[in-house]
Design a protein around this motif. Structure first.
Motif, short mmCIF file in Angstrom:
data_model
loop_
_atom_site.label_atom_id
_atom_site.label_comp_id
_atom_site.label_asym_id
_atom_site.label_seq_id
_atom_site.Cartn_x
_atom_site.Cartn_y
_atom_site.Cartn_z
N ILE A 1 0.84 -1.20 0.00
CA ILE A 1 0.00 0.00 0.00
C ILE A 1 0.87 1.25 0.00
CG2 ILE A 1 -1.60 1.35 1.42
CD1 ILE A 1 -2.74 -1.44 2.34
N LEU A 2 1.91 1.27 0.84
CA LEU A 2 2.79 2.43 0.91
C LEU A 2 3.51 2.66 -0.42
CD1 LEU A 2 4.44 2.14 4.45
CD2 LEU A 2 2.64 3.71 3.71
N ASN A 3 3.98 1.59 -1.03
CA ASN A 3 4.69 1.72 -2.29
C ASN A 3 3.77 2.21 -3.41
OD1 ASN A 3 7.09 0.86 -1.16
ND2 ASN A 3 6.75 -1.30 -1.68
N ALA A 4 2.50 1.80 -3.32
CA ALA A 4 1.54 2.22 -4.35
C ALA A 4 1.10 3.66 -4.14
CB ALA A 4 0.32 1.29 -4.34
N GLY A 5 1.20 4.15 -2.90
CA GLY A 5 0.78 5.52 -2.61
C GLY A 5 -0.66 5.75 -2.96
N GLN A 6 -0.94 6.80 -3.72
CA GLN A 6 -2.32 7.13 -4.07
C GLN A 6 -2.76 6.44 -5.37
OE1 GLN A 6 -1.82 11.47 -3.97
NE2 GLN A 6 -3.28 11.49 -2.30
N ARG A 7 -1.94 5.50 -5.88
CA ARG A 7 -2.20 4.96 -7.21
C ARG A 7 -2.90 3.62 -7.23
NH1 ARG A 7 2.25 3.48 -8.58
NH2 ARG A 7 3.62 4.23 -6.96
N GLY A 8 -2.80 2.82 -6.15
CA GLY A 8 -3.37 1.49 -6.28
C GLY A 8 -3.54 0.76 -4.97
N SER A 9 -3.73 -0.57 -5.06
CA SER A 9 -3.94 -1.47 -3.93
C SER A 9 -5.16 -1.11 -3.07
CB SER A 9 -2.69 -1.51 -3.04
OG SER A 9 -1.61 -2.07 -3.72
N PRO A 10 -6.29 -0.70 -3.67
CA PRO A 10 -7.46 -0.36 -2.85
C PRO A 10 -8.00 -1.54 -2.07
CG PRO A 10 -8.05 -0.48 -5.17
CD PRO A 10 -6.55 -0.56 -5.11
N ALA A 11 -7.93 -2.75 -2.66
CA ALA A 11 -8.48 -3.92 -1.96
C ALA A 11 -7.68 -4.23 -0.71
CB ALA A 11 -8.49 -5.12 -2.91
N ALA A 12 -6.35 -4.15 -0.80
CA ALA A 12 -5.50 -4.43 0.36
C ALA A 12 -5.75 -3.40 1.46
CB ALA A 12 -4.03 -4.41 -0.05
N LEU A 13 -5.92 -2.15 1.09
CA LEU A 13 -6.16 -1.10 2.08
C LEU A 13 -7.52 -1.28 2.74
CD1 LEU A 13 -5.21 1.47 3.43
CD2 LEU A 13 -6.17 2.78 1.52
N GLU A 14 -8.53 -1.61 1.94
CA GLU A 14 -9.87 -1.81 2.52
C GLU A 14 -9.87 -3.01 3.46
OE1 GLU A 14 -14.52 -2.56 1.18
OE2 GLU A 14 -13.06 -1.80 -0.27
N GLU A 15 -9.12 -4.06 3.12
CA GLU A 15 -9.06 -5.24 3.98
C GLU A 15 -8.46 -4.88 5.34
OE1 GLU A 15 -7.01 -9.69 4.15
OE2 GLU A 15 -6.98 -8.54 2.29
N LEU A 16 -7.39 -4.08 5.36
CA LEU A 16 -6.79 -3.69 6.63
C LEU A 16 -7.73 -2.80 7.43
CD1 LEU A 16 -3.04 -2.94 5.78
CD2 LEU A 16 -4.01 -4.93 6.92
#
Length: 244
Positions: free
Chosen positions: A25-40
């Motif tokens: 999530i940190l590496n993606a910044g504002q660009r991606g990984s929404p599913a991983a962030l929502e899961e956390l």
């Protein structure tokens, strides 16, 4: 949890720290990984609620603030500001929530709730039941840390239960899990009788379960860190909480 808190963390060095949910999530910044962030966020909203309640917010206002904060996080508005001091997910959550509460007025319902969209479902009654003991903590920060540690422990126990279920040993897990904190009065004899095992076999099973639980706890913590050093710091911090 005594069986967990008294054990020293695994000090095996990582040649290269693996990619985790939080580092991705940190590496993606504002660009991606929404599913991983929502899961956390879905897994760890309860410590935020405990913190706000201990600060003096009503159950309704705490729920509103958590919903608004998560809407902001899931919109990725805070990730661009994450610096080294917020490298761990736990510290990011608490520091960002502090800033959110300062910046947002409680009457700003539409903004806090993401324009009416509720990204994470919150059960207020369940939150009050689970956070009740935490509200007697010395500080809001202590309430947050206690509930955060309990959430990690609950997730690790859930994973351990699922492993037993997959092996057809869910009934055995239900009998043995309460003993992870220590033997019941009378030692392992009563459980051994119920399970049709010898007390020695129960002791061996508990020892193995504790070892596997420590591995699952570390695996859960690793997903919330972005480096091996952060993982060790977080394990040390959480082990202190679990041992109380």
């Amino acid at each position: 949890m005594n069986g967990t808190g008294s054990a020293s963390p695994d000090r095996t060095a990582h040649a290269e720290f693996p990619s985790t949910q939080w580092s991705t999530i940190l590496n993606a910044g504002q660009r991606g990984s929404p599913a991983a962030l929502e899961e956390l966020c879905r897994a760890y909203w309860l410590p935020l609620y405990a913190f706000l309640r201990r600060q003096g917010h009503s159950p309704h206002d705490a729920e509103d603030l958590v919903q608004g904060f998560l809407a902001r996080v899931l919109a990725r508005e805070d990730l661009a500001e994450v610096g080294p001091e917020k490298g761990r997910f736990r510290t990011f959550l608490l520091a960002s929530l502090h800033n959110f509460v300062i910046k947002r007025a409680l009457h700003d319902k539409a903004l806090k709730r993401g324009g009416g969209h509720l990204p994470i479902s919150i059960d207020g009654e369940e939150a009050e039941r689970l956070c009740g003991p935490d509200l007697a903590a010395i500080s809001p920060e202590a309430a947050f840390d206690r509930r955060f540690a309990q959430t990690i422990l609950s997730r690790a126990l859930g994973a351990l239960r699922e492993e037993h279920r997959a092996r057809g040993k869910e009934a055995s897990f239900a009998q043995l899990a309460p003993l992870l904190d220590g033997a019941e009065p009378g030692g392992y004899g009563p459980s051994a009788t119920r399970l049709g095992m010898s007390p020695g076999a129960v002791a061996v099973a508990i020892h193995r379960m504790r070892g596997r639980l420590r591995e699952l706890l570390r695996a859960e913590v690793r997903q919330l860190c972005s480096s091996a050093a952060e993982e060790e710091q977080e394990m040390k911090h959480l082990l202190e909480i679990w041992s109380r």
